[in-house]
Design a protein around this motif. Structure first.
Motif, short mmCIF file in Angstrom:
data_model
loop_
_atom_site.label_atom_id
_atom_site.label_comp_id
_atom_site.label_asym_id
_atom_site.label_seq_id
_atom_site.Cartn_x
_atom_site.Cartn_y
_atom_site.Cartn_z
N ILE A 15 -37.66 -14.12 39.57
CA ILE A 15 -38.40 -15.45 39.22
C ILE A 15 -38.02 -16.37 40.38
O ILE A 15 -39.03 -17.09 41.04
N LEU A 16 -36.62 -16.36 40.87
CA LEU A 16 -36.35 -17.25 41.97
C LEU A 16 -37.06 -16.64 43.25
O LEU A 16 -37.65 -17.54 44.12
N ILE A 17 -37.12 -15.64 43.51
CA ILE A 17 -37.53 -14.78 44.83
C ILE A 17 -39.22 -15.07 44.69
O ILE A 17 -39.50 -15.58 45.79
N SER A 18 -39.85 -14.91 43.50
CA SER A 18 -41.45 -15.20 43.39
C SER A 18 -41.75 -16.58 43.77
O SER A 18 -42.72 -17.05 44.24
N LEU A 19 -40.68 -17.64 43.36
CA LEU A 19 -40.94 -19.01 43.46
C LEU A 19 -40.88 -19.37 45.05
O LEU A 19 -41.51 -20.09 45.55
N LEU A 20 -39.65 -18.75 45.53
CA LEU A 20 -39.49 -19.17 47.08
C LEU A 20 -40.57 -18.84 47.73
O LEU A 20 -40.85 -19.30 48.81
N LEU A 21 -41.30 -17.29 47.64
CA LEU A 21 -42.03 -16.90 48.25
C LEU A 21 -43.67 -17.20 47.87
O LEU A 21 -44.49 -17.10 48.59
N GLY A 22 -43.75 -17.89 46.76
CA GLY A 22 -45.38 -18.28 46.34
C GLY A 22 -45.66 -19.60 46.20
O GLY A 22 -46.48 -19.91 46.05
N LEU A 23 -44.48 -20.52 46.33
CA LEU A 23 -44.84 -22.01 46.21
C LEU A 23 -45.09 -22.20 47.68
O LEU A 23 -44.38 -22.31 48.74
N SER A 24 -46.16 -23.26 47.91
CA SER A 24 -46.41 -23.65 49.16
C SER A 24 -45.34 -24.61 49.84
O SER A 24 -45.55 -24.85 50.99
N ALA A 25 -44.66 -25.27 48.98
CA ALA A 25 -43.62 -26.27 49.38
C ALA A 25 -42.39 -25.53 49.94
O ALA A 25 -41.73 -26.06 50.49
N SER A 26 -42.44 -24.27 49.56
CA SER A 26 -41.22 -23.48 49.89
C SER A 26 -41.33 -23.26 51.60
O SER A 26 -42.10 -22.94 52.07
#
Length: 70
Positions: A15-26
């Protein structure tokens, strides 16, 4: 380390990796399609809660991590 500890680590990291790689604000943004990994992880958690079968648990137990539930 027990089966459930390793499964929770795998779920949390996915979940953390997908959020880091998928959110445009990251700062590590690659593509919004990485958010599908969070969706699939959530669906796996939901179905394992309903049915009692978890593919991740099955794989982890086959790798040799033992628990009373395996």
């Amino acid at each position: 380390m027990s089966c459930w500890q390793l499964i929770n680590i795998i779920r949390g990291l996915s979940i953390l990796i997908s959020l880091l790689l998928g959110l445009s604000a990251s700062p590590l943004f690659i593509s919004s399609q990485w958010l599908l990994l969070s969706l699939l992880t959530g669906l796996n958690m939901l179905t394992s809660g309903i049915t009692g079968f978890c593919m991740c648990q099955y794989i982890v137990c086959k790798l040799g991590f033992k628990n009373t539930n395996c």
